[in-house]
Motif scaffolding. Structure first.
Motif, PDB file in Angstrom:
ATOM      1  N   MET A 125      65.487  -7.910  37.950  1.00 39.51           N
ATOM      2  CA  MET A 125      66.841  -7.604  38.413  1.00 39.51           C
ATOM      3  C   MET A 125      67.805  -7.668  37.240  1.00 39.51           C
ATOM      4  O   MET A 125      67.698  -8.547  36.379  1.00 39.51           O
ATOM      5  CB  MET A 125      67.316  -8.608  39.469  1.00 39.51           C
ATOM      6  CG  MET A 125      66.541  -8.626  40.744  1.00 39.51           C
ATOM      7  SD  MET A 125      67.322  -9.730  41.972  1.00 39.51           S
ATOM      8  CE  MET A 125      65.896 -10.110  43.004  1.00 39.51           C
ATOM      9  N   ASN A 126      68.766  -6.750  37.228  1.00 38.14           N
ATOM     10  CA  ASN A 126      69.834  -6.852  36.244  1.00 38.14           C
ATOM     11  C   ASN A 126      70.926  -7.785  36.792  1.00 38.14           C
ATOM     12  O   ASN A 126      70.821  -8.304  37.908  1.00 38.14           O
ATOM     13  CB  ASN A 126      70.383  -5.470  35.876  1.00 38.14           C
ATOM     14  CG  ASN A 126      70.944  -4.729  37.086  1.00 38.14           C
ATOM     15  OD1 ASN A 126      71.499  -5.332  38.009  1.00 38.14           O
ATOM     16  ND2 ASN A 126      70.811  -3.407  37.084  1.00 38.14           N
ATOM     17  N   LEU A 127      71.978  -7.986  36.011  1.00 40.50           N
ATOM     18  CA  LEU A 127      73.008  -8.946  36.402  1.00 40.50           C
ATOM     19  C   LEU A 127      73.671  -8.549  37.716  1.00 40.50           C
ATOM     20  O   LEU A 127      73.884  -9.403  38.596  1.00 40.50           O
ATOM     21  CB  LEU A 127      74.065  -9.066  35.299  1.00 40.50           C
ATOM     22  CG  LEU A 127      75.233 -10.017  35.585  1.00 40.50           C
ATOM     23  CD1 LEU A 127      74.730 -11.445  35.789  1.00 40.50           C
ATOM     24  CD2 LEU A 127      76.260  -9.972  34.453  1.00 40.50           C
ATOM     25  N   ALA A 128      74.003  -7.286  37.884  1.00 44.72           N
ATOM     26  CA  ALA A 128      74.669  -6.843  39.114  1.00 44.72           C
ATOM     27  C   ALA A 128      73.783  -7.083  40.330  1.00 44.72           C
ATOM     28  O   ALA A 128      74.269  -7.474  41.400  1.00 44.72           O
ATOM     29  CB  ALA A 128      75.055  -5.369  39.007  1.00 44.72           C
ATOM     30  N   GLN A 129      72.501  -6.843  40.187  1.00 46.98           N
ATOM     31  CA  GLN A 129      71.576  -7.053  41.307  1.00 46.98           C
ATOM     32  C   GLN A 129      71.447  -8.538  41.644  1.00 46.98           C
ATOM     33  O   GLN A 129      71.375  -8.907  42.819  1.00 46.98           O
ATOM     34  CB  GLN A 129      70.219  -6.448  40.963  1.00 46.98           C
ATOM     35  CG  GLN A 129      70.239  -4.921  40.930  1.00 46.98           C
ATOM     36  CD  GLN A 129      69.070  -4.320  40.189  1.00 46.98           C
ATOM     37  OE1 GLN A 129      68.346  -5.016  39.452  1.00 46.98           O
ATOM     38  NE2 GLN A 129      68.867  -3.018  40.350  1.00 46.98           N
ATOM     39  N   ARG A 130      71.419  -9.383  40.630  1.00 52.76           N
ATOM     40  CA  ARG A 130      71.353 -10.821  40.872  1.00 52.76           C
ATOM     41  C   ARG A 130      72.608 -11.309  41.588  1.00 52.76           C
ATOM     42  O   ARG A 130      72.537 -12.126  42.515  1.00 52.76           O
ATOM     43  CB  ARG A 130      71.171 -11.561  39.547  1.00 52.76           C
ATOM     44  CG  ARG A 130      69.822 -11.319  38.898  1.00 52.76           C
ATOM     45  CD  ARG A 130      69.759 -11.852  37.492  1.00 52.76           C
ATOM     46  NE  ARG A 130      68.426 -11.628  36.912  1.00 52.76           N
ATOM     47  CZ  ARG A 130      68.100 -11.895  35.665  1.00 52.76           C
ATOM     48  NH1 ARG A 130      69.006 -12.395  34.833  1.00 52.76           N
ATOM     49  NH2 ARG A 130      66.868 -11.676  35.231  1.00 52.76           N
TER      50      ARG A 130
END
Length: 273
Positions: free
Chosen positions: A178-183
């Protein structure tokens, strides 16, 4: 602990604290227990059981089916990994318990305050309950704005101390793939989902204003992730909604959280036009 391991682990603990942990560990039924030594309260966590492989595979399958990384399962790591996440946030000035000691068998923390969930369960005033929840949501948004995330942002993983919220239990902090936005989007979803049990008074709705607070305060990238999830889950949600009264609690909670999220996204998008 084995005798050899005890000698190595306790080298970093006071003799009184080490003895108290040994005593409590032999009788405590829960994997997390508290104790007091020399007027200070500590929390001790032991490793949890590995997640069921079937559960992990199901989450991965759903994430692949809908093309949503935010649905991927966390990688519940070692206690030392949780300790590293707590130390990182503590150094950044975030309200998390201080790490006293960590190894493969024990994570020893300072007292982070009272569990918000226990306070909510005992609080009958809807206004005060909403105020505590809104404060936790605001703390989460501040964390996100600083480029951080929780990983397991259910309401049970927030604390309350001196009138302000704090963060607890970062064992799901590691979110591979996951990237930051997804996290951060996952954090918002978990918080909403965990709040559905407190949204039982039609005269004082809780989920809708909290969902709006989270969506309005999210970055454009996080809003885009939440919108993507809402669009891709729309069809199965519509199919499941007529049967919600016959479904289990988990399904009803998911439907309620998704409805609140959808309404908040629509309101924010209308305001941006």
């Amino acid at each position: 602990m084995t005798l050899r391991h005890t000698a190595r682990a306790e080298a970093m603990l006071t003799p009184e604290l080490a003895a108290a942990i040994r005593s409590m560990a032999g009788t405590a039924r829960e994997r997390v227990f508290s104790l007091s030594v020399a007027g200070r309260r500590y929390w001790v966590k032991r490793p949890g059981l590995p997640r069921l492989r079937s559960s992990v595979l199901m989450q991965r399958g759903l994430a692949m089916l809908f093309g949503l990384a935010v649905l991927k399962p966390p990688r519940t790591g070692r206690l030392a990994d949780e300790a590293a996440a707590l130390r990182h946030l503590h150094q950044g000035g975030w309200p998390v318990p201080d790490v006293v000691f960590a190894d493969a068998q024990y994570l020893v923390l300072g007292d982070g305050g009272i569990s918000v969930e226990s306070l909510l369960n005992a609080e009958h005033d809807a206004t005060r309950r909403h105020g505590m929840i809104a404060a936790c949501a605001t703390l989460l948004l501040r964390l996100h704005a600083a480029g951080e995330w929780h990983g397991g942002a259910q309401i049970r993983n927030f604390s309350w101390r001196d009138g302000t919220p704090g963060l607890l239990d970062l064992e799901d902090h590691d979110l591979p793939g996951m990237n930051l936005a997804q996290r951060q989007a996952r954090d918002c979803l978990l918080l909403l989902y965990s709040l559905t049990r407190y949204d039982r008074n039609p005269a004082a709705p809780l989920l809708a204003p909290i969902a709006l607070l989270l969506v309005q305060g999210a970055s454009p990238a996080v809003q885009a992730e939440l919108s993507r999830l809402h669009r891709r889950l729309g069809a199965p949600i519509r199919l499941a909604r007529p049967w919600a009264h016959k479904a289990g609690r988990d399904v009803r909670q998911a439907l309620a959280a998704e409805a609140a999220l959808g309404a908040a996204l629509a309101q924010v998008q209308t305001g941006n036009q």
